[in-house]
Design a protein around this motif. Structure first.
Motif, PDB file in Angstrom:
ATOM      1  N   VAL A 340       0.839  -1.204   0.000  1.00  0.00           N
ATOM      2  CA  VAL A 340       0.000   0.000   0.000  1.00  0.00           C
ATOM      3  C   VAL A 340       0.870   1.249   0.000  1.00  0.00           C
ATOM      4  N   ASN A 341       1.921   1.247   0.810  1.00  0.00           N
ATOM      5  CA  ASN A 341       2.809   2.409   0.862  1.00  0.00           C
ATOM      6  C   ASN A 341       3.558   2.616  -0.450  1.00  0.00           C
ATOM      7  N   LEU A 342       3.871   1.532  -1.153  1.00  0.00           N
ATOM      8  CA  LEU A 342       4.628   1.630  -2.397  1.00  0.00           C
ATOM      9  C   LEU A 342       3.753   1.985  -3.593  1.00  0.00           C
ATOM     10  N   PHE A 343       2.566   1.377  -3.696  1.00  0.00           N
ATOM     11  CA  PHE A 343       1.798   1.453  -4.936  1.00  0.00           C
ATOM     12  C   PHE A 343       0.455   2.159  -4.820  1.00  0.00           C
ATOM     13  N   ASN A 344      -0.005   2.437  -3.594  1.00  0.00           N
ATOM     14  CA  ASN A 344      -1.241   3.178  -3.402  1.00  0.00           C
ATOM     15  C   ASN A 344      -2.418   2.576  -4.183  1.00  0.00           C
ATOM     16  N   PRO A 345      -2.685   1.263  -4.029  1.00  0.00           N
ATOM     17  CA  PRO A 345      -3.807   0.658  -4.751  1.00  0.00           C
ATOM     18  C   PRO A 345      -5.139   0.981  -4.089  1.00  0.00           C
ATOM     19  N   ARG A 346      -6.217   0.832  -4.840  1.00  0.00           N
ATOM     20  CA  ARG A 346      -7.556   0.956  -4.284  1.00  0.00           C
ATOM     21  C   ARG A 346      -8.042  -0.383  -3.725  1.00  0.00           C
ATOM     22  N   VAL A 347      -7.551  -1.479  -4.312  1.00  0.00           N
ATOM     23  CA  VAL A 347      -7.972  -2.812  -3.904  1.00  0.00           C
ATOM     24  C   VAL A 347      -6.769  -3.745  -3.894  1.00  0.00           C
ATOM     25  N   ILE A 348      -6.681  -4.585  -2.875  1.00  0.00           N
ATOM     26  CA  ILE A 348      -5.768  -5.726  -2.888  1.00  0.00           C
ATOM     27  C   ILE A 348      -6.637  -6.974  -2.948  1.00  0.00           C
ATOM     28  N   VAL A 349      -6.558  -7.684  -4.069  1.00  0.00           N
ATOM     29  CA  VAL A 349      -7.374  -8.874  -4.280  1.00  0.00           C
ATOM     30  C   VAL A 349      -6.585 -10.093  -3.802  1.00  0.00           C
ATOM     31  N   LEU A 350      -7.188 -10.858  -2.921  1.00  0.00           N
ATOM     32  CA  LEU A 350      -6.553 -12.055  -2.386  1.00  0.00           C
ATOM     33  C   LEU A 350      -7.048 -13.267  -3.161  1.00  0.00           C
ATOM     34  N   GLY A 351      -6.125 -13.953  -3.819  1.00  0.00           N
ATOM     35  CA  GLY A 351      -6.488 -15.103  -4.632  1.00  0.00           C
ATOM     36  C   GLY A 351      -6.080 -16.409  -3.991  1.00  0.00           C
ATOM     37  N   VAL A 364      -7.721 -10.092  10.358  1.00  0.00           N
ATOM     38  CA  VAL A 364      -6.399 -10.015  10.987  1.00  0.00           C
ATOM     39  C   VAL A 364      -5.459  -9.184  10.124  1.00  0.00           C
ATOM     40  N   ALA A 365      -5.469  -9.447   8.816  1.00  0.00           N
ATOM     41  CA  ALA A 365      -4.597  -8.719   7.902  1.00  0.00           C
ATOM     42  C   ALA A 365      -4.945  -7.236   7.864  1.00  0.00           C
ATOM     43  N   GLN A 366      -6.240  -6.927   7.897  1.00  0.00           N
ATOM     44  CA  GLN A 366      -6.660  -5.529   7.846  1.00  0.00           C
ATOM     45  C   GLN A 366      -6.175  -4.751   9.066  1.00  0.00           C
ATOM     46  N   THR A 367      -6.185  -5.395  10.223  1.00  0.00           N
ATOM     47  CA  THR A 367      -5.689  -4.741  11.444  1.00  0.00           C
ATOM     48  C   THR A 367      -4.222  -4.368  11.291  1.00  0.00           C
ATOM     49  N   GLU A 368      -3.404  -5.286  10.802  1.00  0.00           N
ATOM     50  CA  GLU A 368      -1.983  -5.004  10.596  1.00  0.00           C
ATOM     51  C   GLU A 368      -1.787  -3.936   9.535  1.00  0.00           C
ATOM     52  N   LEU A 369      -2.564  -4.032   8.457  1.00  0.00           N
ATOM     53  CA  LEU A 369      -2.470  -3.057   7.376  1.00  0.00           C
ATOM     54  C   LEU A 369      -2.759  -1.648   7.893  1.00  0.00           C
ATOM     55  N   CYS A 381      -7.951   1.936   0.627  1.00  0.00           N
ATOM     56  CA  CYS A 381      -7.661   0.624   0.043  1.00  0.00           C
ATOM     57  C   CYS A 381      -8.399  -0.458   0.826  1.00  0.00           C
ATOM     58  N   ARG A 382      -8.961  -1.408   0.118  1.00  0.00           N
ATOM     59  CA  ARG A 382      -9.663  -2.500   0.787  1.00  0.00           C
ATOM     60  C   ARG A 382      -9.072  -3.841   0.366  1.00  0.00           C
ATOM     61  N   LEU A 383      -9.071  -4.770   1.296  1.00  0.00           N
ATOM     62  CA  LEU A 383      -8.727  -6.155   1.010  1.00  0.00           C
ATOM     63  C   LEU A 383     -10.007  -6.892   0.623  1.00  0.00           C
ATOM     64  N   THR A 384      -9.948  -7.662  -0.432  1.00  0.00           N
ATOM     65  CA  THR A 384     -11.131  -8.403  -0.841  1.00  0.00           C
ATOM     66  C   THR A 384     -10.727  -9.752  -1.418  1.00  0.00           C
TER      67      THR A 384
END
Length: 417
Positions: A340-351, A364-369, A381-384
């Motif tokens: 997120v700090n490097l690329f400033n995405p709107r979405v991180i898609v988890l595959g 858990v990941a969102q808390t760390e993020l 940015c959202r994790l989905t």
């Protein structure tokens, strides 16, 4: 603007180039606009009507466009026949080879699914030659199935979890497969599984990111990141609506960023890479060490079978499964914050397997993020979870073939009347 230009020296070659460009322009317009008249195509592309009529005739001869209708533009005037994308006889095949499976996905140009299969396979227990033989078998069987449907293949793209020289189809290094400097495209051509059909090779995460951008949960999102969630962890980056490749096409190897100098040894030979914390192999190692990758004799297990086994453990009261998922989620958030700090995405898609366990991993990941990334960037940015499953890369691979046809319709032969 009409691209038909003046003649002069070199005119035949120039005219051929211009006509290819105009054919692509018309085909993309029909593909993107749905049923439309020749007049509408002319208005949208800037080509004159006579040129459009000629181009449409050629696209029809190549079975890429067809007429339906009549289409009533209004209450007054003669109804016109509408143009739509055809391509029912033109196929695109995407294939993925990974540590524990080979996937194949084929579609025709109009979007009809022709084949969709995944075969369990233990690449860790095979040398590159035997893995390629199995890959060729899966491709050959799928090509035969497509042929029986009366569809001609326009191309094959193979997705590989590693660094790929896309200009030659050579896998430079795929640590988890144990491949180094493997001329995969040439090897597959020598297997004679599809004579005269173009074969290309690309990175699996890049192709999966394209699939998400074109038809996944992040459809049309111009700035997104896709994380593969396989035994290894790859990253495909869409920035400004374009795939970020880097100077040599090697961008996105985030799985090999060191996050723990005192951690486990990675398949790449280094210590403490991110994928040793969040890859499927890491989850299995923590939750079910007796069944970890590389432990005991080779056993062919599809990733979903491994996850199902762990769910059975969890249901039986084994606390290691939830603890392992929490640990993976924590480290996933640590790495995601860097992205997120490097690329400033709107979405991180988890595959991959991340998507299968999304309801437990994402919180858990969102808390760390949120704690580790720049607040303004994290807030936007959202994790989905991906809804393409383990087939994202093969779908993206098939799309590459389709895109090549849209860019140059002359790659499809004119059909005999």
């Amino acid at each position: 603007m009409d691209l038909t230009g003046p003649g002069g020296a070199g005119a035949p070659s120039d005219q051929a180039t211009i006509r290819r460009a105009n054919l692509s322009l018309v085909l993309r317009q029909v593909s993107g606009s749905g049923p439309c008249s020749r007049s509408a195509v002319a208005a949208e592309t800037g080509l004159n009507k006579n040129t459009v009529t000629s181009l449409v005739g050629e696209l029809q001869a190549r079975a890429l466009v067809k007429e339906i209708g009549p289409r009533h533009a209004g209450a007054v005037g003669r109804p016109s026949l509408a143009l739509v994308l055809d391509g029912a006889g033109v196929g695109a095949l995407g294939v993925e080879v990974n540590v524990d499976y080979i996937a194949a996905y084929a579609t025709d140009l109009a979007g009809r699914v022709l084949a969709d299969r995944r075969v369990g396979f233990d690449a860790l227990g095979r040398d590159p030659g035997r893995s390629i033989d199995k890959l060729a078998q899966v491709i050959g069987r799928t090509v035969a199935d497509i042929g029986r449907l009366g569809v001609a293949l326009a191309g094959i793209t193979v997705a590989v979890p590693g660094l790929v020289d896309t200009s030659t189809g050579t896998v430079v290094v795929a640590p988890n497969l144990g491949w180094r400097l493997v001329p995969l495209a040439d090897r597959l051509r020598c297997a004679a599984i599809a004579p005269d059909v173009p074969i290309t090779v690309d990175n699996d995460a890049n192709l999966a990111a394209l699939a998400e951008y074109r038809c996944g949960v992040a459809l049309g999102t111009a700035n997104l990141i896709y994380l593969t969630g396989e035994v290894g962890v790859g990253c495909g980056i869409i920035s400004g609506g374009r795939l970020l490749n880097g100077a040599d096409g090697f961008a996105g190897e985030v799985g090999h960023i060191r996050v723990d100098p005192a951690g486990e040894r990675c398949g790449c030979g280094r210590i403490g890479c991110w994928e040793t914390k969040v890859g499927l192999a890491a989850l299995v190692r923590m939750a079910a060490p007796d069944h970890a990758y590389g432990v005991g004799p080779p056993v062919v297990r599809d990733p979903e079978e491994r996850l199902a086994e762990m769910e059975q453990q969890r249901a039986a009261g084994d606390p290691r499964v939830d603890a392992a998922i929490t640990e993976v989620g924590r480290w996933l958030g640590v790495g995601a914050a860097t992205l997120v700090n490097l690329f400033n995405p709107r979405v991180i898609v988890l595959g991959g397997y991340f998507a299968q366990l999304a309801d437990r991993i994402i919180p858990v990941a969102q808390t760390e993020l949120d704690q580790l990334s720049m607040r303004d960037a994290a807030d936007r940015c959202r994790l989905t979870a991906s809804d393409l499953g383990f087939g994202a890369a093969s779908r993206g691979a098939a799309h590459v073939v389709i895109e090549r046809v849209l860019s140059d319709p002359t790659t499809i032969s004119i059909r005999n009347p």
